[in-house]
Scaffold this active site. Structure first.
Site, PDB file in Angstrom:
ATOM      1  N   ASP A 169      18.834  48.472  13.944  1.00 27.26           N
ATOM      2  CA  ASP A 169      19.944  48.184  13.042  1.00 27.26           C
ATOM      3  C   ASP A 169      21.206  48.005  13.878  1.00 27.26           C
ATOM      4  O   ASP A 169      21.996  48.924  14.051  1.00 27.26           O
ATOM      5  CB  ASP A 169      20.102  49.355  12.061  1.00 27.26           C
ATOM      6  CG  ASP A 169      20.939  48.963  10.859  1.00 27.26           C
ATOM      7  OD1 ASP A 169      21.213  47.764  10.690  1.00 27.26           O
ATOM      8  OD2 ASP A 169      21.316  49.863  10.102  1.00 27.26           O
TER       9      ASP A 169
ATOM     10  N   TYR B 128      14.929  41.698  23.914  1.00 26.63           N
ATOM     11  CA  TYR B 128      13.570  41.475  23.438  1.00 26.63           C
ATOM     12  C   TYR B 128      13.124  40.018  23.450  1.00 26.63           C
ATOM     13  O   TYR B 128      12.036  39.713  23.002  1.00 26.63           O
ATOM     14  CB  TYR B 128      13.398  42.058  22.028  1.00 26.63           C
ATOM     15  CG  TYR B 128      14.375  41.508  21.013  1.00 26.63           C
ATOM     16  CD1 TYR B 128      15.503  42.233  20.680  1.00 26.63           C
ATOM     17  CD2 TYR B 128      14.164  40.276  20.412  1.00 26.63           C
ATOM     18  CE1 TYR B 128      16.408  41.740  19.765  1.00 26.63           C
ATOM     19  CE2 TYR B 128      15.061  39.773  19.507  1.00 26.63           C
ATOM     20  CZ  TYR B 128      16.182  40.507  19.184  1.00 26.63           C
ATOM     21  OH  TYR B 128      17.088  40.020  18.288  1.00 26.63           O
TER      22      TYR B 128
ATOM     23  N   LYS C 161      10.482  45.413   6.074  1.00 32.00           N
ATOM     24  CA  LYS C 161      11.571  46.335   5.756  1.00 32.00           C
ATOM     25  C   LYS C 161      11.018  47.515   4.984  1.00 32.00           C
ATOM     26  O   LYS C 161      10.334  47.333   3.978  1.00 32.00           O
ATOM     27  CB  LYS C 161      12.632  45.620   4.896  1.00 32.00           C
ATOM     28  CG  LYS C 161      13.385  44.510   5.617  1.00 32.00           C
ATOM     29  CD  LYS C 161      14.450  45.091   6.534  1.00 32.00           C
ATOM     30  CE  LYS C 161      15.309  44.007   7.165  1.00 32.00           C
ATOM     31  NZ  LYS C 161      16.233  43.375   6.242  1.00 32.00           N
TER      32      LYS C 161
ATOM     33  N   LYS D 229      12.595  47.377  14.441  1.00 28.19           N
ATOM     34  CA  LYS D 229      13.735  46.508  14.145  1.00 28.19           C
ATOM     35  C   LYS D 229      14.998  47.364  14.206  1.00 28.19           C
ATOM     36  O   LYS D 229      15.199  48.242  13.369  1.00 28.19           O
ATOM     37  CB  LYS D 229      13.561  45.893  12.757  1.00 28.19           C
ATOM     38  CG  LYS D 229      14.598  44.841  12.450  1.00 28.19           C
ATOM     39  CD  LYS D 229      14.212  44.081  11.181  1.00 28.19           C
ATOM     40  CE  LYS D 229      15.125  42.881  10.969  1.00 28.19           C
ATOM     41  NZ  LYS D 229      16.547  43.183  11.100  1.00 28.19           N
TER      42      LYS D 229
ATOM     43  N   GLU E  69       7.256  45.518  16.957  1.00 31.06           N
ATOM     44  CA  GLU E  69       8.371  46.204  17.617  1.00 31.06           C
ATOM     45  C   GLU E  69       9.308  46.780  16.553  1.00 31.06           C
ATOM     46  O   GLU E  69       9.426  46.213  15.468  1.00 31.06           O
ATOM     47  CB  GLU E  69       9.182  45.202  18.473  1.00 31.06           C
ATOM     48  CG  GLU E  69       8.388  44.499  19.552  1.00 31.06           C
ATOM     49  CD  GLU E  69       9.100  43.221  20.029  1.00 31.06           C
ATOM     50  OE1 GLU E  69      10.221  43.320  20.532  1.00 31.06           O
ATOM     51  OE2 GLU E  69       8.511  42.133  19.859  1.00 31.06           O
TER      52      GLU E  69
ATOM     53  N   CYS F 169      51.519  71.327   1.907  1.00 31.81           N
ATOM     54  CA  CYS F 169      50.265  71.330   1.154  1.00 31.81           C
ATOM     55  C   CYS F 169      49.243  72.241   1.845  1.00 31.81           C
ATOM     56  O   CYS F 169      48.916  72.014   3.007  1.00 31.81           O
ATOM     57  CB  CYS F 169      49.728  69.904   1.073  1.00 31.81           C
ATOM     58  SG  CYS F 169      48.118  69.792   0.292  1.00 31.81           S
TER      59      CYS F 169
ATOM     60  N   CYS G  86      48.707  65.830  -6.042  1.00 34.91           N
ATOM     61  CA  CYS G  86      47.704  66.458  -5.178  1.00 34.91           C
ATOM     62  C   CYS G  86      47.023  67.601  -5.940  1.00 34.91           C
ATOM     63  O   CYS G  86      47.704  68.462  -6.496  1.00 34.91           O
ATOM     64  CB  CYS G  86      48.363  66.998  -3.921  1.00 34.91           C
ATOM     65  SG  CYS G  86      47.274  67.999  -2.910  1.00 34.91           S
TER      66      CYS G  86
ATOM     67  N   CYS H 296      48.269  71.042  -4.016  1.00 32.74           N
ATOM     68  CA  CYS H 296      49.651  71.525  -3.962  1.00 32.74           C
ATOM     69  C   CYS H 296      50.535  70.929  -5.054  1.00 32.74           C
ATOM     70  O   CYS H 296      51.669  71.359  -5.233  1.00 32.74           O
ATOM     71  CB  CYS H 296      50.267  71.249  -2.591  1.00 32.74           C
ATOM     72  SG  CYS H 296      50.675  69.528  -2.330  1.00 32.74           S
TER      73      CYS H 296
ATOM     74  N   CYS I 162      48.481  62.745  -0.158  1.00 30.59           N
ATOM     75  CA  CYS I 162      49.377  63.765  -0.679  1.00 30.59           C
ATOM     76  C   CYS I 162      50.623  63.771   0.190  1.00 30.59           C
ATOM     77  O   CYS I 162      50.550  63.730   1.401  1.00 30.59           O
ATOM     78  CB  CYS I 162      48.688  65.129  -0.607  1.00 30.59           C
ATOM     79  SG  CYS I 162      49.842  66.507  -0.700  1.00 30.59           S
TER      80      CYS I 162
END
Ligand SMILES: [Zn+2]
Length: 665
Positions: free
Chosen positions: A118, A224, A310, A116, A114, A427, A404, A407, A422
């Site tokens: 995440d 499952y 994996k 896997k 099956e 800006c 920044c 600016c 900033c």
């Protein structure tokens, strides 16, 4: 309508809605339109509103019930939730197969393979078909009780038709890839840190103290494993059993007669992974027969009858050419590594995020370094680590700017925050992002105000804030490079049309930090005009349901700025609607849509007066405490209602809290 009639109509509606939920969320095969579905749900809500005593806990209206909590209770699992051993290559897989063969002494072994997922492991309990408890895996022995949040996952049925008296199942909650990407974009727009991968996003979404937040994230689940309630002879039969009950099961699974077939599945599945709507990090290989599983048994934490294969991580090594800093709408500075182009899980990558200053320092990433990059959650690549052995001594450390880069204004990092910002009020980088946000779909929805046009407007110095958009003329636009008569006219028309947008959209479009679409809707409904909202103190904003301290502080700071006042003046002169039109709906108020129950005597407040206050705040007084009750207002010498409220975990208000909530103190 009499109660018996209501009862049978309610039963019919619930069954109908449950059937459509299953078709839509579990089988992905809807039979009716969203509008028709909403119609059924509205009818159910209306009828339950008239007959509150007939509301059942498994009613489709009860998915998102309950209030934010202080923390999670823990749940001790009936049996340890085992975790799987990993195989990182075919050799380790072959060793697993040999171990299985030794114990089973030559008996035929079939495997079931099956995907896997995440995601985050959870356990669901059903008693007499009712979903009664859900918990996270935790450490395998003790998990967190997240029932209210799991109820908000639409593919988890609250009611099973033909379940055994007690059923305990295990599954994986996950956030589909597309929603993961969308959630991260949203978080970035709101100045919040991005989730590193779908698993973190799923865990973060499920472990919310406020189930309404979970409900806003489109979590999904695959079940499952049957832990209690039935003993199917094989893993394949267990999956079919779960499917028959109406639980959501991944349709992908492969029975394999021997090791070669398993290896073939591993090779075939690899290229398919990227095309699936959910993230996978491998395959799970289980001995199919439960009798054989029992014979094989388990070690302390992992079964001997299963292994997780994996796939190699999607990583690549390349060189950092430079590190640049990008400035977002809220002024957030995000460092980005510019890379020598490299192939990474099917695409060519030439930039990767470094997230923030601390991350650069922790990983000690320098310009010229060889680095390992990875697709984080397989969406945006990130720099994982530096290949120190490859250093020549010519690498240059990156100095995070204190000004920044766009600016020149000072950069600050508030205590406890990973993000540097900033502080420039004008800006251009922030302005560019703010204008794009202002005209975005969820905001003022100004067709034609894309990145190219915004950039050109800024270069031509025609726009200094969103208010200036409304004073652009045809002549202004025709002066822009490559702007034709027709597209200029279209842009002006869509700018003009945007003046009519509802207040919530405008409020969202203003791009106040932390104010997403939900907060904008709440604030617009409560205050009904920008002028009213502008003078509200942060302390008062904090009392508004769903408005946390961060939003409150940010809103109040926004309206205190001189720059904001100037922009609002322009919007006003341009005829942009700064208030909701028409009379306030009679139910608008801090208790809009809430059900309250009163118990005990209130000092200095006759019952009729309390009821009047509740009605004016948009709430409703009912006589009995049920699961639908939002608050119990507790006076002196409270009656049995208090005990009932405790039993059902209904939040209580003292007289003082109540008065504060309705704004009478
Ligand atoms: Zn700046």
């Amino acid at each position: 309508m009499r109660e018996e009639e209501a009862r049978s109509e309610l039963a019919r509606l619930r069954q109908e809605i449950r059937r459509h939920d299953r078709l839509y969320y579990v089988l992905d095969a809807p039979e009716i339109s969203d509008e028709e579905y909403d119609g059924l749900l509205r009818r159910l809500e209306e009828l339950e509103g008239r007959f509150p005593a007939l509301v059942t806990p498994d009613s489709p209206t009860q998915r998102v019930a309950g209030q934010p909590r202080e923390g999670f209770q823990t749940v001790r699992h009936s049996r340890v939730l085992l975790s799987l051993e990993d195989a990182f290559n075919l050799q380790e897989l072959a060793q697993f197969h040999q171990r299985v063969g030794r114990v089973l002494a030559g008996d035929e072994t079939e495997y079931l393979v099956e995907p896997k997922i995440d995601g985050l492991t959870v356990v669901l309990r059903y008693r007499d078909g009712l979903f009664v408890q859900g918990a996270t895996r935790g450490d395998g022995t003790v998990g967190e009780e997240v029932t209210a949040n799991l109820r908000a996952v639409r593919s988890i049925p609250l009611h099973l038709e033909e379940a055994p008296p007690f059923l305990e199942v295990r599954g994986e909650v996950f956030l589909p890839r597309a929603d993961f990407a969308r959630l991260n974009e949203e978080r970035q727009r709101e100045g919040l840190p991005r989730f590193a991968n779908p698993r973190n996003a799923a865990a973060g979404s499920l472990r919310q103290l406020d189930p309404r937040v979970t409900a806003g994230r489109p979590l999904d689940i695959f079940l499952y494993e049957v832990r209690e309630g039935a003993e199917p002879p094989t893993q394949a039969a267990a999956l079919e059993f779960l499917e028959r009950l109406g639980l959501k099961v991944n349709p992908l699974r492969w029975p394999c007669a021997d090791l070669e077939q398993v290896e073939q599945v591993i090779r075939d599945f690899a290229p398919r992974r990227d095309g699936l709507p959910y993230a996978t990090d491998g395959l799970v290989i289980k001995v199919n027969s439960l009798a054989q599983q029992r014979e094989l048994g388990e070690r302390s934490r992992s079964p001997r009858w299963a292994i997780a294969y994996k796939y190699p991580a999607q990583e690549a090594t390349t060189t950092v050419r430079d590190i640049v800093v990008q400035v977002g709408r809220t002024g957030a500075l995000t460092p980005t590594a510019l890379l020598d182009p490299v192939r990474l899980s099917g695409t060519v990558v030439s930039r990767a995020t470094l997230h923030n200053e601390d991350q650069i320092r922790e990983k000690d990433v320098r310009i010229g370094d060889q680095v390992v990059v990875r697709k984080a959650g397989e969406i945006i690549p990130e720099v994982v680590s530096v290949v120190r052995e490859a250093r020549t001594g010519r690498e240059r450390p990156f100095v995070f700017p204190d000004r920044c880069p766009v600016c020149g204004a000072e950069v600050v990092r508030e205590p406890g925050e990973a993000v540097a910002r900033c502080t420039g009020v004008s800006c251009p980088a922030q302005l560019r992002e703010r204008l794009l946000h202002f005209g975005s779909r969820g905001g003022m929805d100004i067709d034609g105000l894309g990145p190219v046009v915004v950039e050109a407007l800024l270069v031509a110095d025609l726009v200094h804030d969103a208010g200036d958009l409304y004073f652009l003329t045809r002549e202004d636009l025709l002066k822009l490079p490559r702007k034709a008569e027709k597209s200029a006219a279209n842009l002006l028309a869509s700018i003009a049309a945007s003046r009519e947008r509802p207040l919530a959209r405008l409020l969202f479009a203003l791009g106040i930090r932390h104010v997403g679409e939900r907060a904008a809707t709440v604030l617009a409904a409560r205050y009904r005009s920008l002028d009213a909202l502008a003078v509200v103190a942060a302390e008062e904003l904090r009392q508004v349901p769903e408005i946390g301290p961060a939003i409150a502080a940010s809103v109040s700071a926004f309206f205190r700025q001189e720059q904001t006042r100037r922009m609002l003046e322009k919007l006003r002169r341009a005829g942009v609607h700064l208030a909701e039109r028409g009379e306030a709906p009679p139910r608008a108020g801090p208790l809009q849509g809430k059900q309250l129950v009163l118990t005990g005597t209130m000092r200095e407040l006759p019952r009729a007066a309390a009821e009047e206050l509740i009605a004016r705040a948009g709430g409703r007084v009912t006589s009995t405490v049920t699961r639908r009750t939002d608050y119990l207002v507790v006076g002196e010498d409270p009656g049995s209602k208090l005990a009932r409220a405790r039993e059902l975990a209904v939040p209580q208000l003292t007289q003082e809290e109540f008065l504060r909530l309705v704004g009478k103190e």
